[in-house]
Write a protein that holds these residues in place. Structure first.
Motif, PDB file in Angstrom:
ATOM      1  N   ASN A  26       0.830  -1.204   0.000  1.00 60.20           N
ATOM      2  CA  ASN A  26       0.000   0.000   0.000  1.00 60.20           C
ATOM      3  C   ASN A  26       0.864   1.253   0.000  1.00 60.20           C
ATOM      4  OD1 ASN A  26      -2.409  -1.388  -0.099  1.00 60.20           O
ATOM      5  ND2 ASN A  26      -2.737  -1.357   2.116  1.00 60.20           N
ATOM      6  N   GLU A  27       1.948   1.238   0.777  1.00 57.97           N
ATOM      7  CA  GLU A  27       2.853   2.382   0.798  1.00 57.97           C
ATOM      8  C   GLU A  27       3.498   2.585  -0.566  1.00 57.97           C
ATOM      9  OE1 GLU A  27       5.622   1.736   3.966  1.00 57.97           O
ATOM     10  OE2 GLU A  27       4.096   2.024   5.526  1.00 57.97           O
ATOM     11  N   ARG A  28       3.952   1.492  -1.174  1.00 56.87           N
ATOM     12  CA  ARG A  28       4.547   1.594  -2.507  1.00 56.87           C
ATOM     13  C   ARG A  28       3.533   2.084  -3.534  1.00 56.87           C
ATOM     14  NH1 ARG A  28       6.714  -3.950  -3.350  1.00 56.87           N
ATOM     15  NH2 ARG A  28       7.147  -4.305  -1.178  1.00 56.87           N
ATOM     16  N   LEU A  29       2.315   1.595  -3.416  1.00 62.44           N
ATOM     17  CA  LEU A  29       1.255   2.021  -4.331  1.00 62.44           C
ATOM     18  C   LEU A  29       0.953   3.507  -4.148  1.00 62.44           C
ATOM     19  CD1 LEU A  29      -0.745   1.122  -6.490  1.00 62.44           C
ATOM     20  CD2 LEU A  29      -2.347   0.540  -4.666  1.00 62.44           C
ATOM     21  N   ASP A  30       0.910   3.970  -2.918  1.00 66.75           N
ATOM     22  CA  ASP A  30       0.673   5.393  -2.653  1.00 66.75           C
ATOM     23  C   ASP A  30       1.794   6.251  -3.248  1.00 66.75           C
ATOM     24  OD1 ASP A  30      -1.677   4.859  -1.325  1.00 66.75           O
ATOM     25  OD2 ASP A  30      -0.786   4.987   0.692  1.00 66.75           O
ATOM     26  N   LYS A  31       3.045   5.810  -3.059  1.00 68.64           N
ATOM     27  CA  LYS A  31       4.176   6.558  -3.625  1.00 68.64           C
ATOM     28  C   LYS A  31       4.118   6.566  -5.147  1.00 68.64           C
ATOM     29  CE  LYS A  31       7.400   5.844   0.179  1.00 68.64           C
ATOM     30  NZ  LYS A  31       8.646   5.195   0.630  1.00 68.64           N
ATOM     31  N   THR A  32       3.759   5.433  -5.720  1.00 68.21           N
ATOM     32  CA  THR A  32       3.647   5.352  -7.182  1.00 68.21           C
ATOM     33  C   THR A  32       2.541   6.275  -7.689  1.00 68.21           C
ATOM     34  OG1 THR A  32       4.441   3.077  -7.164  1.00 68.21           O
ATOM     35  CG2 THR A  32       3.253   3.789  -9.121  1.00 68.21           C
ATOM     36  N   ASN A  33       1.429   6.307  -6.986  1.00 70.03           N
ATOM     37  CA  ASN A  33       0.330   7.201  -7.380  1.00 70.03           C
ATOM     38  C   ASN A  33       0.741   8.662  -7.282  1.00 70.03           C
ATOM     39  OD1 ASN A  33      -1.476   5.195  -8.060  1.00 70.03           O
ATOM     40  ND2 ASN A  33      -2.396   5.097  -6.027  1.00 70.03           N
ATOM     41  N   GLU A  34       1.495   9.005  -6.243  1.00 74.70           N
ATOM     42  CA  GLU A  34       1.978  10.379  -6.102  1.00 74.70           C
ATOM     43  C   GLU A  34       2.893  10.742  -7.258  1.00 74.70           C
ATOM     44  OE1 GLU A  34       3.838  10.902  -2.283  1.00 74.70           O
ATOM     45  OE2 GLU A  34       2.045  10.218  -1.217  1.00 74.70           O
ATOM     46  N   ARG A  35       3.802   9.824  -7.595  1.00 69.67           N
ATOM     47  CA  ARG A  35       4.705  10.080  -8.718  1.00 69.67           C
ATOM     48  C   ARG A  35       3.925  10.228 -10.025  1.00 69.67           C
ATOM     49  NH1 ARG A  35       9.061   5.792  -9.299  1.00 69.67           N
ATOM     50  NH2 ARG A  35       9.827   7.271 -10.836  1.00 69.67           N
ATOM     51  N   LEU A  36       2.929   9.369 -10.234  1.00 71.76           N
ATOM     52  CA  LEU A  36       2.117   9.465 -11.448  1.00 71.76           C
ATOM     53  C   LEU A  36       1.364  10.790 -11.501  1.00 71.76           C
ATOM     54  CD1 LEU A  36       0.686   5.853 -11.818  1.00 71.76           C
ATOM     55  CD2 LEU A  36       2.294   7.006 -13.337  1.00 71.76           C
ATOM     56  N   ASP A  37       0.850  11.239 -10.366  1.00 72.39           N
ATOM     57  CA  ASP A  37       0.157  12.534 -10.324  1.00 72.39           C
ATOM     58  C   ASP A  37       1.111  13.669 -10.693  1.00 72.39           C
ATOM     59  OD1 ASP A  37      -2.241  11.380  -9.609  1.00 72.39           O
ATOM     60  OD2 ASP A  37      -2.010  11.790  -7.454  1.00 72.39           O
ATOM     61  N   ARG A  38       2.325  13.633 -10.132  1.00 75.35           N
ATOM     62  CA  ARG A  38       3.304  14.677 -10.455  1.00 75.35           C
ATOM     63  C   ARG A  38       3.676  14.632 -11.933  1.00 75.35           C
ATOM     64  NH1 ARG A  38       5.887  13.037  -5.544  1.00 75.35           N
ATOM     65  NH2 ARG A  38       7.529  12.045  -6.762  1.00 75.35           N
ATOM     66  N   LEU A  39       3.877  13.424 -12.455  1.00 71.12           N
ATOM     67  CA  LEU A  39       4.206  13.291 -13.875  1.00 71.12           C
ATOM     68  C   LEU A  39       3.072  13.777 -14.771  1.00 71.12           C
ATOM     69  CD1 LEU A  39       6.001   9.824 -13.933  1.00 71.12           C
ATOM     70  CD2 LEU A  39       7.024  12.043 -14.444  1.00 71.12           C
ATOM     71  N   GLU A  40       1.853  13.464 -14.380  1.00 71.91           N
ATOM     72  CA  GLU A  40       0.696  13.900 -15.160  1.00 71.91           C
ATOM     73  C   GLU A  40       0.602  15.427 -15.171  1.00 71.91           C
ATOM     74  OE1 GLU A  40      -3.308  13.076 -13.596  1.00 71.91           O
ATOM     75  OE2 GLU A  40      -3.699  12.143 -15.546  1.00 71.91           O
ATOM     76  N   ASN A  41       0.805  16.048 -14.015  1.00 73.31           N
ATOM     77  CA  ASN A  41       0.783  17.512 -13.949  1.00 73.31           C
ATOM     78  C   ASN A  41       1.900  18.114 -14.783  1.00 73.31           C
ATOM     79  OD1 ASN A  41      -1.456  17.660 -12.279  1.00 73.31           O
ATOM     80  ND2 ASN A  41      -0.242  17.563 -10.406  1.00 73.31           N
ATOM     81  N   GLN A  42       3.089  17.512 -14.728  1.00 71.79           N
ATOM     82  CA  GLN A  42       4.198  18.021 -15.522  1.00 71.79           C
ATOM     83  C   GLN A  42       3.916  17.847 -17.010  1.00 71.79           C
ATOM     84  OE1 GLN A  42       6.887  19.655 -14.170  1.00 71.79           O
ATOM     85  NE2 GLN A  42       7.181  20.218 -16.298  1.00 71.79           N
ATOM     86  N   LEU A  43       3.306  16.742 -17.390  1.00 78.02           N
ATOM     87  CA  LEU A  43       2.960  16.515 -18.794  1.00 78.02           C
ATOM     88  C   LEU A  43       1.965  17.568 -19.284  1.00 78.02           C
ATOM     89  CD1 LEU A  43       3.207  14.746 -21.309  1.00 78.02           C
ATOM     90  CD2 LEU A  43       1.388  13.319 -20.390  1.00 78.02           C
ATOM     91  N   ILE A  44       1.004  17.919 -18.444  1.00 82.71           N
ATOM     92  CA  ILE A  44       0.031  18.955 -18.799  1.00 82.71           C
ATOM     93  C   ILE A  44       0.746  20.286 -19.025  1.00 82.71           C
ATOM     94  CG2 ILE A  44      -1.880  20.333 -17.875  1.00 82.71           C
ATOM     95  CD1 ILE A  44      -2.871  17.696 -16.518  1.00 82.71           C
ATOM     96  N   LYS A  45       1.663  20.626 -18.109  1.00 84.06           N
ATOM     97  CA  LYS A  45       2.418  21.882 -18.248  1.00 84.06           C
ATOM     98  C   LYS A  45       3.288  21.856 -19.502  1.00 84.06           C
ATOM     99  CE  LYS A  45       2.672  22.709 -13.283  1.00 84.06           C
ATOM    100  NZ  LYS A  45       3.557  22.706 -12.109  1.00 84.06           N
ATOM    101  N   ASN A  46       3.953  20.723 -19.744  1.00 82.52           N
ATOM    102  CA  ASN A  46       4.809  20.614 -20.928  1.00 82.52           C
ATOM    103  C   ASN A  46       4.000  20.735 -22.214  1.00 82.52           C
ATOM    104  OD1 ASN A  46       6.990  20.257 -19.258  1.00 82.52           O
ATOM    105  ND2 ASN A  46       7.226  18.072 -19.673  1.00 82.52           N
ATOM    106  N   THR A  47       2.845  20.116 -22.241  1.00 88.34           N
ATOM    107  CA  THR A  47       1.994  20.185 -23.431  1.00 88.34           C
ATOM    108  C   THR A  47       1.560  21.623 -23.699  1.00 88.34           C
ATOM    109  OG1 THR A  47       1.222  17.927 -23.024  1.00 88.34           O
ATOM    110  CG2 THR A  47      -0.117  19.287 -24.485  1.00 88.34           C
ATOM    111  N   ALA A  48       1.189  22.339 -22.651  1.00 89.23           N
ATOM    112  CA  ALA A  48       0.798  23.739 -22.813  1.00 89.23           C
ATOM    113  C   ALA A  48       1.982  24.567 -23.308  1.00 89.23           C
ATOM    114  CB  ALA A  48       0.276  24.291 -21.489  1.00 89.23           C
TER     115      ALA A  48
END
Length: 90
Positions: A26-48
């Protein structure tokens, strides 16, 4: 009776191990989800940002074309208005 106690002890250890594994997962999954959220936000910024850069490059290309056309027109006018230098005798 002793065997039952031993079996209960082993089962308790297994249960504790399974609980520990679930907690770790669960801890690893939470960390992975946090990383995915950060990557998704960065991808949105990069696309813009890429969209803005694309628009800037297109505007720059339009300006370069305009300047090139103006330069061509000025050269035509210079050829009409300015006298040509006399030819040198060889």
């Amino acid at each position: 009776m002793a065997e039952d106690n031993r079996l209960i002890g082993i089962m308790a250890e297994l249960l504790a191990e399974v609980h520990h594994m679930r907690t770790d997962n669960n801890e690893r999954l939470d960390k992975t989800n946090e990383r995915l959220d950060r990557l998704e936000n960065q991808l949105i910024k990069n696309t813009a940002a890429v969209g803005e850069l694309r628009l800037s490059v297109m505007r720059l290309a339009d300006r370069v074309e305009e300047i090139h056309e103006l330069d061509r027109r000025v050269r035509v006018l210079e050829n009409i208005v300015l006298p040509k230098p006399p030819l040198q005798a060889a």
